[in-house]
Design a protein around this motif. Structure first.
Motif, PDB file in Angstrom:
ATOM      1  N   ILE A   1     -11.120  11.882  -5.341  1.00 38.65           N
ATOM      2  CA  ILE A   1     -10.222  11.721  -4.129  1.00 38.65           C
ATOM      3  C   ILE A   1     -10.667  12.474  -3.036  1.00 38.65           C
ATOM      4  O   ILE A   1     -10.399  12.202  -1.909  1.00 38.65           O
ATOM      5  CB  ILE A   1      -8.760  11.765  -4.554  1.00 38.65           C
ATOM      6  CG1 ILE A   1      -8.489  10.803  -5.711  1.00 38.65           C
ATOM      7  CG2 ILE A   1      -7.751  11.544  -3.297  1.00 38.65           C
ATOM      8  CD1 ILE A   1      -8.590   9.266  -5.107  1.00 38.65           C
TER       9      ILE A   1
ATOM     10  N   THR B   1      -9.761  14.261  -9.276  1.00 37.39           N
ATOM     11  CA  THR B   1      -9.280  15.264  -8.029  1.00 37.39           C
ATOM     12  C   THR B   1     -10.657  15.329  -7.209  1.00 37.39           C
ATOM     13  O   THR B   1     -10.535  15.217  -6.044  1.00 37.39           O
ATOM     14  CB  THR B   1      -9.168  16.808  -8.346  1.00 37.39           C
ATOM     15  OG1 THR B   1      -7.807  16.551  -9.264  1.00 37.39           O
ATOM     16  CG2 THR B   1      -8.704  17.466  -7.461  1.00 37.39           C
TER      17      THR B   1
ATOM     18  N   SER C   1       0.435  11.851 -10.767  1.00 39.27           N
ATOM     19  CA  SER C   1      -0.331  12.639 -11.691  1.00 39.27           C
ATOM     20  C   SER C   1       0.484  12.784 -12.901  1.00 39.27           C
ATOM     21  O   SER C   1      -0.153  13.467 -13.768  1.00 39.27           O
ATOM     22  CB  SER C   1      -0.701  13.971 -10.915  1.00 39.27           C
ATOM     23  OG  SER C   1       0.678  14.684 -10.733  1.00 39.27           O
TER      24      SER C   1
ATOM     25  N   SER D   1      -4.025  15.266  -2.356  1.00 36.81           N
ATOM     26  CA  SER D   1      -4.272  14.955  -3.690  1.00 36.81           C
ATOM     27  C   SER D   1      -4.434  16.139  -4.692  1.00 36.81           C
ATOM     28  O   SER D   1      -4.450  16.483  -5.838  1.00 36.81           O
ATOM     29  CB  SER D   1      -5.485  14.161  -4.082  1.00 36.81           C
ATOM     30  OG  SER D   1      -6.674  14.846  -3.676  1.00 36.81           O
TER      31      SER D   1
ATOM     32  N   ILE E   1       1.599  11.345  -4.865  1.00 34.50           N
ATOM     33  CA  ILE E   1       0.522  11.703  -5.668  1.00 34.50           C
ATOM     34  C   ILE E   1       0.986  12.559  -6.773  1.00 34.50           C
ATOM     35  O   ILE E   1       0.478  12.509  -7.918  1.00 34.50           O
ATOM     36  CB  ILE E   1      -0.638  11.808  -5.177  1.00 34.50           C
ATOM     37  CG1 ILE E   1      -1.928  11.599  -5.974  1.00 34.50           C
ATOM     38  CG2 ILE E   1      -1.012  13.271  -4.846  1.00 34.50           C
ATOM     39  CD1 ILE E   1      -3.316  11.449  -5.216  1.00 34.50           C
TER      40      ILE E   1
ATOM     41  N   TRP F   1      -5.721  12.712   2.781  1.00 31.43           N
ATOM     42  CA  TRP F   1      -5.437  12.088   1.553  1.00 31.43           C
ATOM     43  C   TRP F   1      -6.085  13.232   0.328  1.00 31.43           C
ATOM     44  O   TRP F   1      -5.637  13.446  -0.709  1.00 31.43           O
ATOM     45  CB  TRP F   1      -6.285  10.732   1.545  1.00 31.43           C
ATOM     46  CG  TRP F   1      -6.042   9.952   0.165  1.00 31.43           C
ATOM     47  CD1 TRP F   1      -5.438  10.438  -1.095  1.00 31.43           C
ATOM     48  CD2 TRP F   1      -6.758   8.709   0.050  1.00 31.43           C
ATOM     49  NE1 TRP F   1      -5.656   9.284  -1.707  1.00 31.43           N
ATOM     50  CE2 TRP F   1      -6.440   8.296  -1.292  1.00 31.43           C
ATOM     51  CE3 TRP F   1      -7.355   7.967   0.745  1.00 31.43           C
ATOM     52  CZ2 TRP F   1      -6.662   7.052  -1.679  1.00 31.43           C
ATOM     53  CZ3 TRP F   1      -7.782   6.545   0.360  1.00 31.43           C
ATOM     54  CH2 TRP F   1      -7.275   6.336  -0.989  1.00 31.43           C
TER      55      TRP F   1
END
Length: 421
Positions: A59, A56, A246, A363, A242, A359
């Motif tokens: 990203i 995390t 995940s 995320s 995502i 993004w």
């Protein structure tokens, strides 16, 4: 005005494109993070949540650094930014080999340094290639970012074998050095085309074009509501895809009843879809338009998320997840060209670079939403239905977005004068 340079004096734009893909493959190794999770948990007795937080951080930092890289490219060009990105990324992954001194070392090295390097490097081929390929914007950005999506496909098996033979910390060191060499070598090839460049024999078509008449500065783009609409579209698409990334393995085990080994095969399959979608949807957007691609992806995903909890057969479950990940990748492949269409290619590095903060925020939202709902309800059904509803509402954005009005000539002249000074 067309550039006066003869084609023979220009570098081969396809060589620059190949270097961009190679750079993205090296940077896309971040999607192979899951192969490090279990070895780190077993070696240092950290919790899964603590180790997963590294991804995390990486990203989120990536999204912020991409904006900085876009701004920096305007002053120094793609080569300097790409080399710096390669140095930070390689250094961050290499220093992760010292994580036996504490979890904070992993967060600072792989998370912050590595994420900053990925962000700086990621924006370089995206912003550079749209200038070299004004005739194939969707196609070329799709090809470039497909490399990023496919990075895990290349790195995951290599990293897995290295971990088994030399250990997880030494694997970080090997991957860090090799990543630096690949990214830096690719960055040396990157350069902007001369002002006014057009491919030989190509003239921009005005019929049905969604492209503005002038190039926007970052400030001018932020003054238009369209920039925020595009940011929202990217954010919502990322959040959905995502969330699946995940939780792919445990979700497959819970919904379709397979064991962990079988579920792991699905993780590899959807990584291929992530890369392929970046090219396929972007290529399609050149034919049908960027708006219609995003509308199709939102409506398709809304239907798939609604059906997903009811699918018990593993092959069908995998098929639905593959289509969702094709759409997830498609957002990254299509949006750079969408942004260049609306705001021009000149400052696309900073304009799209700032847009990539979507993004980072996506995320966080997607994985947190699906994990918390799963924790509180004991199953994934409600989370998937919520995401289906969000995606259905998201379809409003591509329906209403339109190209911004052209920048007034007075503003363009002032901007040009300031830059010349």
């Amino acid at each position: 005005m067309q550039d006066s340079s003869r084609p023979s004096e220009l570098p081969n734009r396809w060589l620059i494109a190949a270097a961009g893909v190679a750079m993205q493959i090296a940077l896309g190794a971040v999607y192979a993070w899951s192969v490090f999770r279990t070895p780190l948990v077993k070696a240092f007795h950290w919790s899964i949540i603590e180790v997963s937080l590294t991804f995390t951080i990486t990203i989120f930092t990536l999204g912020c650094a991409a904006f900085v890289g876009g701004l920096w490219m305007r002053a120094k060009g793609p080569r300097v930014v790409g080399l710096t990105g390669g140095l930070l990324y390689g250094l961050g992954v290499t220093l992760a080999c010292l994580s036996n001194h504490g979890l904070w070392v992993l967060y600072l090295s792989y998370g912050l340094l590595g994420g900053a390097g990925i962000g700086l490097g990621y924006i370089v081929p995206v912003a550079t290639l749209v200038k070299w390929f004004p005739d194939r914007r969707g196609f070329i950005t799709g090809v470039a970012v497909a490399g990023f999506g496919a990075g895990a496909l290349v790195t995951a098996p290599i990293a897995t074998r290295l971990i088994a033979s030399i250990g997880v910390l030494s694997t970080f060191a090997v991957l860090g050095v090799s990543s630096f060499l690949l990214v830096a070598g690719s960055a040396l090839v990157m350069r902007d085309p001369p002002a006014g460049y057009r491919p030989e024999g190509w003239e921009p078509s005005q019929k049905g074009s969604a492209r503005g008449a002038t190039d926007f500065t970052l400030r001018q783009a932020l003054g238009s509501w369209q920039w925020y609409a595009l940011w929202g579209m990217l954010f919502l698409n990322v959040s959905a895809g995502i969330a699946i990334i995940s939780q792919a393995s445990p979700m497959a085990q819970e919904i379709s009843g397979v064991d962990a080994a079988v579920a792991a095969t699905m993780v590899g399959i959807i990584s291929i879809a992530n890369g392929a979608g970046r090219f396929l949807w972007a290529w399609l957007s050149d034919a049908i338009g960027r708006r219609w691609v995003f509308l199709s992806m939102f409506l398709l995903q809304a239907a798939l998320f609604f059906v997903l909890p009811r699918v018990a057969e593993f092959s069908m479950f995998t098929t639905l997840c593959v289509i969702i990940l094709l759409c997830y990748g498609g957002g990254f492949g299509t949006m750079p060209a969408f942004c260049a269409d609306y705001f021009g290619a000149k400052d696309v590095g900073s304009i799209y670079g700032l847009m990539l903060t979507a993004w980072g925020f996506g995320s966080v939202l997607g994985p947190v939403l699906i994990a918390r709902v799963r924790q509180s309800t004991g199953h994934y059904d409600q989370a998937l239905y919520i995401l289906a509803g969000i995606l259905a509402v998201s379809a409003i954005l591509p329906l209403i977005v339109r190209p911004p009005a052209a920048v007034p000539l007075k503003d363009v002249g002032e901007h040009t004068t300031r830059r010349a000074a």
